[in-house]
Each structure stands twice: as C-alpha cells, then as structure tokens.
Design a protein around this motif. Structure first.
Motif, PDB file in Angstrom:
ATOM      1  N   GLU A   1       0.826  -1.209   0.000  1.00 39.26           N
ATOM      2  CA  GLU A   1       0.000   0.000   0.000  1.00 39.26           C
ATOM      3  C   GLU A   1       0.860   1.258   0.000  1.00 39.26           C
ATOM      4  O   GLU A   1       0.555   2.229  -0.687  1.00 39.26           O
ATOM      5  CB  GLU A   1      -0.947   0.004   1.201  1.00 39.26           C
ATOM      6  N   GLN A   2       1.956   1.247   0.760  1.00 40.46           N
ATOM      7  CA  GLN A   2       2.853   2.397   0.790  1.00 40.46           C
ATOM      8  C   GLN A   2       3.512   2.606  -0.566  1.00 40.46           C
ATOM      9  O   GLN A   2       3.619   3.731  -1.045  1.00 40.46           O
ATOM     10  CB  GLN A   2       3.920   2.206   1.867  1.00 40.46           C
TER      11      GLN A   2
ATOM     12  N   LYS B   1       1.584   6.936  -6.808  1.00 35.35           N
ATOM     13  CA  LYS B   1       0.577   7.948  -7.128  1.00 35.35           C
ATOM     14  C   LYS B   1       1.146   9.354  -6.988  1.00 35.35           C
ATOM     15  O   LYS B   1       0.845  10.235  -7.783  1.00 35.35           O
ATOM     16  CB  LYS B   1      -0.637   7.811  -6.204  1.00 35.35           C
ATOM     17  N   LEU B   2       1.954   9.562  -5.931  1.00 34.28           N
ATOM     18  CA  LEU B   2       2.487  10.891  -5.665  1.00 34.28           C
ATOM     19  C   LEU B   2       3.596  11.285  -6.637  1.00 34.28           C
ATOM     20  O   LEU B   2       3.701  12.440  -7.019  1.00 34.28           O
ATOM     21  CB  LEU B   2       3.014  10.960  -4.224  1.00 34.28           C
TER      22      LEU B   2
ATOM     23  N   GLU C   1       1.009   4.125  -2.922  1.00 31.80           N
ATOM     24  CA  GLU C   1       0.794   5.544  -2.620  1.00 31.80           C
ATOM     25  C   GLU C   1       1.953   6.389  -3.145  1.00 31.80           C
ATOM     26  O   GLU C   1       1.752   7.476  -3.686  1.00 31.80           O
ATOM     27  CB  GLU C   1       0.641   5.729  -1.104  1.00 31.80           C
ATOM     28  N   GLU C   2       3.181   5.885  -2.998  1.00 32.52           N
ATOM     29  CA  GLU C   2       4.350   6.604  -3.523  1.00 32.52           C
ATOM     30  C   GLU C   2       4.286   6.724  -5.037  1.00 32.52           C
ATOM     31  O   GLU C   2       4.663   7.742  -5.600  1.00 32.52           O
ATOM     32  CB  GLU C   2       5.630   5.897  -3.096  1.00 32.52           C
TER      33      GLU C   2
END
Length: 126
Positions: free
Chosen positions: A91-92, A98-99, A95-96
């Motif tokens: 999940e991390q 996406k950013l 998220e990275e």
C-alpha cells in the motif's frame, strides 16, 4: 493432495500469467520458499511461507491451500494469506507511485513521436 510443484501453484494462485513465467521467476531467485532459493519443481505444502517478487509488486504470503487448476481471482485468493507487513508495504509503494510518477513510466516499449514530445515538455518545466 499433500504437496505440489511450486511453479504450478504460483500460476494457479495467479501471481504469474503462465507457468513458464513462474518457473523463470523461481529460477532467477524472485521467489523464495522460507527465505531460501529453490527450484521450480520443489514441493510446496500448506503452511509454507513464500516471498514473491513479480517485478511490479512483492508479496509475503503463507500457503493456505493447494490447487493445480487456475481459477477465477477470488478463488485464487483463497489459496494464500498475505502478511500484514506485506500489505502495508504494498500500500505504501502504491501511494508513492501515485504521488511521484516517472515521466516515462506509462510508456511501454519505444516511445512514439507524441510520447517524446510529452517527455520533453515535462522536462522543460524544471
């Protein structure tokens, strides 16, 4: 069925699209059984722990069931249980992604003329 081939299980659990890809991943060390490098024909049993890296994601799973048939994804998910640490790590990583996206990460293969224009436009804003 008490045991089955590791590469066949990886294919049935839908970690790889083909048995050949699963077999190659095991041979190159991207799949580890109990933290050790193994061969594709190694017998897998319920309760074994696997570390799987298919290039885009990596999983740490425990084997809950054995199947030599490749079924639907919801059925395949019943064959293993992912550890909480593995879920959090994936999940991390998502998220990275996406950013911060690499400028060329969406291009598959050789960039087209349009792709090159977009890449150079993205680089000019620096």
């Amino acid at each position: 069925m008490n045991a089955m081939r590791l590469d066949k299980w990886l294919w049935a659990a839908r970690f790889f699209k083909t048995r050949t890809l699963a077999s190659e991943a095991v041979e190159t060390g991207k799949v580890k059984l109990g933290g050790e490098h193994v061969k594709p024909a190694r017998n897998l049993r319920v309760g074994d722990k696997l570390l799987i890296d298919n290039g885009s994601d990596s999983w740490e799973v425990g084997v809950l069931g054995l199947s030599d048939k490749r079924g639907a994804a919801p059925v395949a998910r019943l064959l293993y249980a992912e550890t909480q640490a593995s879920i959090a790590r994936r999940e991390q990583t998502a998220e990275e992604r996406k950013l911060f996206r690499e400028p060329g990460s969406t291009i598959k293969g050789r960039p087209t003329k349009r792709d090159r224009r977009q890449l150079s436009k993205a680089g000019d804003h620096s």
